[in-house]
Design a protein around this motif. Sequence first.
Motif, PDB file in Angstrom:
ATOM      1  N   GLY A   1       0.840  -1.181   0.000  1.00 35.65           N
ATOM      2  CA  GLY A   1       0.000   0.000   0.000  1.00 35.65           C
ATOM      3  C   GLY A   1       0.883   1.240   0.000  1.00 35.65           C
ATOM      4  N   VAL A   2       0.479   2.259  -0.739  1.00 37.60           N
ATOM      5  CA  VAL A   2       1.223   3.513  -0.797  1.00 37.60           C
ATOM      6  C   VAL A   2       0.482   4.549   0.037  1.00 37.60           C
ATOM      7  CG1 VAL A   2       2.015   5.400  -2.288  1.00 37.60           C
ATOM      8  CG2 VAL A   2       2.194   3.029  -3.062  1.00 37.60           C
ATOM      9  N   VAL A   3       1.190   5.146   0.998  1.00 36.45           N
ATOM     10  CA  VAL A   3       0.601   6.173   1.857  1.00 36.45           C
ATOM     11  C   VAL A   3       1.134   7.534   1.425  1.00 36.45           C
ATOM     12  CG1 VAL A   3       0.428   7.082   4.206  1.00 36.45           C
ATOM     13  CG2 VAL A   3       0.305   4.611   3.805  1.00 36.45           C
ATOM     14  N   GLY A   4       0.284   8.322   0.776  1.00 42.09           N
ATOM     15  CA  GLY A   4       0.660   9.667   0.381  1.00 42.09           C
ATOM     16  C   GLY A   4       1.338   9.720  -0.973  1.00 42.09           C
ATOM     17  N   LEU A   5       1.081  10.821  -1.692  1.00 45.48           N
ATOM     18  CA  LEU A   5       1.703  11.057  -2.988  1.00 45.48           C
ATOM     19  C   LEU A   5       2.432  12.390  -3.037  1.00 45.48           C
ATOM     20  CD1 LEU A   5      -1.262   9.914  -5.307  1.00 45.48           C
ATOM     21  CD2 LEU A   5       0.801   8.600  -4.757  1.00 45.48           C
ATOM     22  N   VAL A   6       2.562  13.064  -1.891  1.00 41.86           N
ATOM     23  CA  VAL A   6       3.103  14.424  -1.900  1.00 41.86           C
ATOM     24  C   VAL A   6       4.629  14.473  -1.862  1.00 41.86           C
ATOM     25  CG1 VAL A   6       1.038  15.464  -0.884  1.00 41.86           C
ATOM     26  CG2 VAL A   6       2.864  14.657   0.625  1.00 41.86           C
ATOM     27  N   HIS A   7       5.279  13.332  -1.711  1.00 41.48           N
ATOM     28  CA  HIS A   7       6.741  13.246  -1.795  1.00 41.48           C
ATOM     29  C   HIS A   7       7.063  12.673  -3.167  1.00 41.48           C
ATOM     30  CE1 HIS A   7      10.889  12.444  -1.022  1.00 41.48           C
ATOM     31  NE2 HIS A   7      10.809  12.613   0.283  1.00 41.48           N
ATOM     32  N   THR A   8       7.745  13.444  -4.011  1.00 41.43           N
ATOM     33  CA  THR A   8       7.908  13.013  -5.403  1.00 41.43           C
ATOM     34  C   THR A   8       8.831  11.808  -5.597  1.00 41.43           C
ATOM     35  OG1 THR A   8       9.561  14.759  -5.738  1.00 41.43           O
ATOM     36  CG2 THR A   8       7.308  15.216  -6.461  1.00 41.43           C
TER      37      THR A   8
ATOM     38  N   GLY B   1      -3.274  -0.577  -3.037  1.00 44.13           N
ATOM     39  CA  GLY B   1      -4.051   0.583  -2.616  1.00 44.13           C
ATOM     40  C   GLY B   1      -3.166   1.795  -2.425  1.00 44.13           C
ATOM     41  N   ILE B   2      -3.766   2.964  -2.583  1.00 40.67           N
ATOM     42  CA  ILE B   2      -3.073   4.238  -2.394  1.00 40.67           C
ATOM     43  C   ILE B   2      -3.926   5.116  -1.498  1.00 40.67           C
ATOM     44  CG2 ILE B   2      -2.223   6.338  -3.538  1.00 40.67           C
ATOM     45  CD1 ILE B   2      -1.891   4.621  -6.097  1.00 40.67           C
ATOM     46  N   ALA B   3      -3.349   5.631  -0.424  1.00 42.54           N
ATOM     47  CA  ALA B   3      -4.062   6.551   0.467  1.00 42.54           C
ATOM     48  C   ALA B   3      -3.613   7.972   0.163  1.00 42.54           C
ATOM     49  CB  ALA B   3      -3.793   6.205   1.928  1.00 42.54           C
ATOM     50  N   GLU B   4      -4.507   8.784  -0.400  1.00 40.90           N
ATOM     51  CA  GLU B   4      -4.179  10.166  -0.724  1.00 40.90           C
ATOM     52  C   GLU B   4      -5.465  11.010  -0.728  1.00 40.90           C
ATOM     53  OE1 GLU B   4      -3.063  13.511  -1.092  1.00 40.90           O
ATOM     54  OE2 GLU B   4      -1.342  12.166  -1.180  1.00 40.90           O
ATOM     55  N   PRO B   5      -5.584  11.942   0.226  1.00 40.51           N
ATOM     56  CA  PRO B   5      -6.797  12.770   0.290  1.00 40.51           C
ATOM     57  C   PRO B   5      -6.910  13.802  -0.831  1.00 40.51           C
ATOM     58  CG  PRO B   5      -5.217  13.463   1.960  1.00 40.51           C
ATOM     59  CD  PRO B   5      -4.677  12.201   1.353  1.00 40.51           C
ATOM     60  N   ASN B   6      -5.785  14.160  -1.449  1.00 35.79           N
ATOM     61  CA  ASN B   6      -5.801  15.151  -2.525  1.00 35.79           C
ATOM     62  C   ASN B   6      -6.180  14.451  -3.836  1.00 35.79           C
ATOM     63  OD1 ASN B   6      -5.201  16.975  -4.613  1.00 35.79           O
ATOM     64  ND2 ASN B   6      -3.502  17.895  -3.487  1.00 35.79           N
ATOM     65  N   ARG B   7      -7.471  14.508  -4.159  1.00 38.79           N
ATOM     66  CA  ARG B   7      -7.989  13.781  -5.321  1.00 38.79           C
ATOM     67  C   ARG B   7      -7.374  14.284  -6.623  1.00 38.79           C
ATOM     68  NH1 ARG B   7     -10.854   8.913  -5.410  1.00 38.79           N
ATOM     69  NH2 ARG B   7     -11.961   8.741  -7.394  1.00 38.79           N
ATOM     70  N   GLU B   8      -7.180  15.581  -6.730  1.00 35.30           N
ATOM     71  CA  GLU B   8      -6.613  16.154  -7.951  1.00 35.30           C
ATOM     72  C   GLU B   8      -5.216  15.631  -8.197  1.00 35.30           C
ATOM     73  OE1 GLU B   8      -4.271  18.445 -10.520  1.00 35.30           O
ATOM     74  OE2 GLU B   8      -3.980  18.633  -8.350  1.00 35.30           O
ATOM     75  N   LEU B   9      -4.411  15.561  -7.126  1.00 33.66           N
ATOM     76  CA  LEU B   9      -3.045  15.038  -7.239  1.00 33.66           C
ATOM     77  C   LEU B   9      -3.066  13.569  -7.652  1.00 33.66           C
ATOM     78  CD1 LEU B   9       0.038  15.346  -6.812  1.00 33.66           C
ATOM     79  CD2 LEU B   9      -0.343  14.764  -4.406  1.00 33.66           C
ATOM     80  N   ALA B  10      -3.952  12.784  -7.026  1.00 33.30           N
ATOM     81  CA  ALA B  10      -4.049  11.357  -7.346  1.00 33.30           C
ATOM     82  C   ALA B  10      -4.461  11.151  -8.798  1.00 33.30           C
ATOM     83  CB  ALA B  10      -5.045  10.681  -6.411  1.00 33.30           C
TER      84      ALA B  10
ATOM     85  N   LYS C   1       4.314  21.709  -6.503  1.00 36.33           N
ATOM     86  CA  LYS C   1       3.846  22.540  -5.390  1.00 36.33           C
ATOM     87  C   LYS C   1       3.544  21.707  -4.150  1.00 36.33           C
ATOM     88  CE  LYS C   1       0.342  25.970  -4.100  1.00 36.33           C
ATOM     89  NZ  LYS C   1       0.054  25.334  -2.807  1.00 36.33           N
ATOM     90  N   GLU C   2       2.934  20.531  -4.343  1.00 36.82           N
ATOM     91  CA  GLU C   2       2.557  19.693  -3.196  1.00 36.82           C
ATOM     92  C   GLU C   2       3.789  19.278  -2.386  1.00 36.82           C
ATOM     93  OE1 GLU C   2      -0.584  19.369  -6.325  1.00 36.82           O
ATOM     94  OE2 GLU C   2       1.608  19.131  -6.332  1.00 36.82           O
ATOM     95  N   PHE C   3       4.885  19.038  -3.059  1.00 33.12           N
ATOM     96  CA  PHE C   3       6.137  18.670  -2.391  1.00 33.12           C
ATOM     97  C   PHE C   3       6.776  19.898  -1.749  1.00 33.12           C
ATOM     98  CE2 PHE C   3      10.492  16.380  -3.218  1.00 33.12           C
ATOM     99  CZ  PHE C   3      10.615  16.125  -1.867  1.00 33.12           C
ATOM    100  N   LEU C   4       6.845  20.980  -2.495  1.00 34.15           N
ATOM    101  CA  LEU C   4       7.504  22.194  -2.013  1.00 34.15           C
ATOM    102  C   LEU C   4       6.822  22.755  -0.763  1.00 34.15           C
ATOM    103  CD1 LEU C   4       9.823  24.181  -2.741  1.00 34.15           C
ATOM    104  CD2 LEU C   4       8.092  25.562  -3.926  1.00 34.15           C
ATOM    105  N   ASP C   5       5.499  22.669  -0.715  1.00 40.74           N
ATOM    106  CA  ASP C   5       4.750  23.252   0.406  1.00 40.74           C
ATOM    107  C   ASP C   5       5.183  22.685   1.754  1.00 40.74           C
ATOM    108  OD1 ASP C   5       3.338  24.950  -1.201  1.00 40.74           O
ATOM    109  OD2 ASP C   5       1.489  23.768  -1.223  1.00 40.74           O
ATOM    110  N   TRP C   6       5.333  21.355   1.827  1.00 38.70           N
ATOM    111  CA  TRP C   6       5.696  20.780   3.131  1.00 38.70           C
ATOM    112  C   TRP C   6       7.214  20.682   3.331  1.00 38.70           C
ATOM    113  CZ3 TRP C   6       8.693  16.494   3.582  1.00 38.70           C
ATOM    114  CH2 TRP C   6       8.715  15.567   2.539  1.00 38.70           C
TER     115      TRP C   6
END
Length: 367
Positions: A28-35, A57-66, A193-198
């Motif tokens: 399972g993949v948790v998160g997609l915000v780390h490139t 499975g992939i857990a990612e709340p940001n639907r647009e990113l997914a 942007k998703e990576f840079l933000d955090w």
Amino acid sequence: MLRYTLYLLFLLTQFAHAQSTKKPLRVGVVGLVHTHVHGILNKAFKQPNQTDIEIVGIAEPNRELAERFAKQHGYSMSLVYATVAEMLDKTKPEAVTDFGRIVDHKKTVEACAPRGIHVMVEKPLATSFADAKQMEALAKKNNIQLLTNYETTWYGSNHKAYALANTEKAVGDLRKIVVHDGHQGPKEIGVNKEFLDWLTDPVANGAGALFDFGCYGANLSTWLMHNQRPVSVLAVTQQIKPDIYPKVDDEGTIILTYPQTQTIIQASWNWPFARKDMEVYGQTGYVFTVDGTRMRIRLKDEKVEHAAEATLADAPATDPFAYLARLLHGETKPDELTSLENNIIVMEILDAARQSAKTGKAITLHK
């Protein structure tokens, strides 16, 4: 002779059958915000002949990113869940790989450990030593593997350097280790942007370049020093580009002192080019890693250094996900660089480095 030949053919057939029926590791993949996540997505969805892993499975709340990554890598959005708990309960993975914010690594372990699900996080292990210790306790209580993935673990050059320095004792007792890691800066190299933000948030990432790239040197030094904790940690950080990185450091230097060895870790978002290289000096020689394969070596009585080449075979696996599958299937031994023991010490070093940079004082690590 005929009986021996038939027996050999039988063994080869059984081996081939075992190889063909071996099931991929359910991941399972948790998160997609780390490139760094593109590595596992490429392996799972763009290498049809690989049998190491299956992303269930992939857990990612940001639907647009997914959805953006689904178009890029060709996976179905039916694999994507809004929460980690839902993904774990619906897909029942054997292991998860965490590509979320560093501060959220603890939440992933809290969700996975009681379910008996192994975890591999991207470097570093956590944003604080306190969180790392809690994660360690959960992993040990629930008997799961908790691994930390560094790109440099899969460099054959690092493993060949370790063998020269520690196994073969070719350079004498270690005296100085210098590790350089970083690049021109995350914004400068164009991370999304998703990576840079955090990554540029001191809470979500723990620090800037100090944690982002200082962790590599702490990991390698701890390995070369056989998990020996340093006596003291001294760090200096700077904001050379406060207009770009107003909240975090973009330049960090860490000095680790051991009873007879010193390590200098140079972590930077200001290098002219990306680099991940290391210098290991002993009493009688040195070994430098230039990149993942190229090396420069000078040993006792040699008047000039000579070039050397490492191969992928010098590393424990070709990639972290092949290694994860082999480890959990019992086909390989644990690697020290990814180990929890090493990375608890790494977090102690990074925590002390952050404190040292803030106070301007060396931090003594008490026994």
